[in-house]
Design a protein around this motif. Structure first.
Motif, PDB file in Angstrom:
ATOM      1  N   UNK A  68      37.284  -7.923  16.826  1.00 22.56           N
ATOM      2  CA  UNK A  68      37.996  -8.562  17.934  1.00 22.56           C
ATOM      3  C   UNK A  68      39.412  -9.029  17.602  1.00 22.56           C
ATOM      4  N   UNK A  69      39.749  -9.198  16.340  1.00 24.17           N
ATOM      5  CA  UNK A  69      41.106  -9.661  16.005  1.00 24.17           C
ATOM      6  C   UNK A  69      42.116  -8.562  16.326  1.00 24.17           C
ATOM      7  N   UNK A  70      43.381  -8.890  16.308  1.00 28.28           N
ATOM      8  CA  UNK A  70      44.426  -7.929  16.691  1.00 28.28           C
ATOM      9  C   UNK A  70      44.436  -6.708  15.773  1.00 28.28           C
ATOM     10  N   UNK A  71      44.151  -6.904  14.493  1.00 30.67           N
ATOM     11  CA  UNK A  71      44.122  -5.767  13.566  1.00 30.67           C
ATOM     12  C   UNK A  71      42.928  -4.856  13.836  1.00 30.67           C
ATOM     13  N   UNK A  72      41.774  -5.450  14.122  1.00 32.39           N
ATOM     14  CA  UNK A  72      40.597  -4.637  14.447  1.00 32.39           C
ATOM     15  C   UNK A  72      40.820  -3.840  15.726  1.00 32.39           C
ATOM     16  N   UNK A  73      41.408  -4.484  16.713  1.00 35.06           N
ATOM     17  CA  UNK A  73      41.672  -3.772  17.976  1.00 35.06           C
ATOM     18  C   UNK A  73      42.674  -2.643  17.753  1.00 35.06           C
ATOM     19  N   UNK A  74      43.706  -2.891  16.943  1.00 33.45           N
ATOM     20  CA  UNK A  74      44.697  -1.849  16.644  1.00 33.45           C
ATOM     21  C   UNK A  74      44.048  -0.707  15.869  1.00 33.45           C
ATOM     22  N   UNK A  75      43.132  -1.057  14.961  1.00 35.72           N
ATOM     23  CA  UNK A  75      42.429  -0.034  14.182  1.00 35.72           C
ATOM     24  C   UNK A  75      41.597   0.854  15.105  1.00 35.72           C
ATOM     25  N   UNK A  76      40.804   0.232  15.972  1.00 40.04           N
ATOM     26  CA  UNK A  76      39.971   1.007  16.905  1.00 40.04           C
ATOM     27  C   UNK A  76      40.830   1.938  17.747  1.00 40.04           C
ATOM     28  N   UNK A  77      41.917   1.388  18.290  1.00 36.11           N
ATOM     29  CA  UNK A  77      42.827   2.177  19.131  1.00 36.11           C
ATOM     30  C   UNK A  77      43.414   3.350  18.344  1.00 36.11           C
ATOM     31  N   UNK A  78      43.778   3.098  17.087  1.00 30.13           N
ATOM     32  CA  UNK A  78      44.382   4.152  16.265  1.00 30.13           C
ATOM     33  C   UNK A  78      43.384   5.272  15.968  1.00 30.13           C
ATOM     34  N   UNK A  79      42.131   4.916  15.671  1.00 27.99           N
ATOM     35  CA  UNK A  79      41.120   5.945  15.429  1.00 27.99           C
ATOM     36  C   UNK A  79      40.894   6.786  16.686  1.00 27.99           C
ATOM     37  N   UNK A  80      40.819   6.132  17.834  1.00 25.36           N
ATOM     38  CA  UNK A  80      40.635   6.859  19.096  1.00 25.36           C
ATOM     39  C   UNK A  80      41.832   7.781  19.332  1.00 25.36           C
ATOM     40  N   UNK A  81      43.028   7.242  19.165  1.00 27.51           N
ATOM     41  CA  UNK A  81      44.246   8.032  19.374  1.00 27.51           C
ATOM     42  C   UNK A  81      44.325   9.208  18.409  1.00 27.51           C
ATOM     43  N   UNK A  82      43.845   8.995  17.188  1.00 26.58           N
ATOM     44  CA  UNK A  82      43.873  10.062  16.178  1.00 26.58           C
ATOM     45  C   UNK A  82      42.791  11.106  16.423  1.00 26.58           C
ATOM     46  N   UNK A  83      41.794  10.751  17.249  1.00 24.39           N
ATOM     47  CA  UNK A  83      40.688  11.668  17.483  1.00 24.39           C
ATOM     48  C   UNK A  83      39.773  11.785  16.274  1.00 24.39           C
ATOM     49  N   UNK A  84      39.677  10.680  15.504  1.00 23.64           N
ATOM     50  CA  UNK A  84      38.872  10.675  14.281  1.00 23.64           C
ATOM     51  C   UNK A  84      37.769   9.627  14.433  1.00 23.64           C
ATOM     52  N   UNK A  85      36.535  10.014  14.095  1.00 21.37           N
ATOM     53  CA  UNK A  85      35.409   9.084  14.109  1.00 21.37           C
ATOM     54  C   UNK A  85      35.511   8.164  12.894  1.00 21.37           C
ATOM     55  N   UNK A  86      35.285   6.863  13.097  1.00 22.12           N
ATOM     56  CA  UNK A  86      35.325   5.937  11.967  1.00 22.12           C
ATOM     57  C   UNK A  86      34.151   6.118  11.037  1.00 22.12           C
ATOM     58  N   UNK A  87      32.991   6.368  11.599  1.00 27.29           N
ATOM     59  CA  UNK A  87      31.800   6.522  10.778  1.00 27.29           C
ATOM     60  C   UNK A  87      31.336   5.189  10.224  1.00 27.29           C
TER      61      UNK A  87
END
Length: 93
Positions: A68-87
């Motif tokens: 939920x923090x700003x870094x976690x939200x940015x991370x989630x958004x970046x993975x989605x934008x990159x089209x890469x599954x975090x796993x």
């Protein structure tokens, strides 16, 4: 949008290089990903086989990302934008 910190700016890295040149002139400061966006870094890491689920971005310092923090939200958004599954199970929420 992208989260940017003063430590990620060109001005900061230029000053850091100048300081490093005085303190340890034999050391080269290289920032090969400095000009890449978060999604570009993630895609590069995925292409290189980096275990991205083991990387850490959370500002709260917990064992797993809070989600939920700003870094976690940015991370989630970046993975989605990159089209890469975090796993893995990287988020608490």
């Amino acid at each position: 949008g992208a989260v940017r910190y003063t430590t990620g700016t060109r001005a900061f890295t230029d000053r850091f290089r100048a300081l490093a040149n005085v303190v340890a002139p034999e050391v080269e400061v290289a920032l090969p990903q400095a000009e890449l966006s978060k999604p570009e870094v993630i895609r590069l890491g995925a292409d290189l086989g980096v275990p991205l689920h083991l990387t850490y971005s959370c500002m709260r310092g917990r064992e797993r990302h809070c989600g939920t923090c700003i870094q976690c939200r940015a991370r989630r958004e970046a993975f989605v934008s990159a089209g890469v599954e975090e796993g893995g199970d990287v988020y608490e929420t």
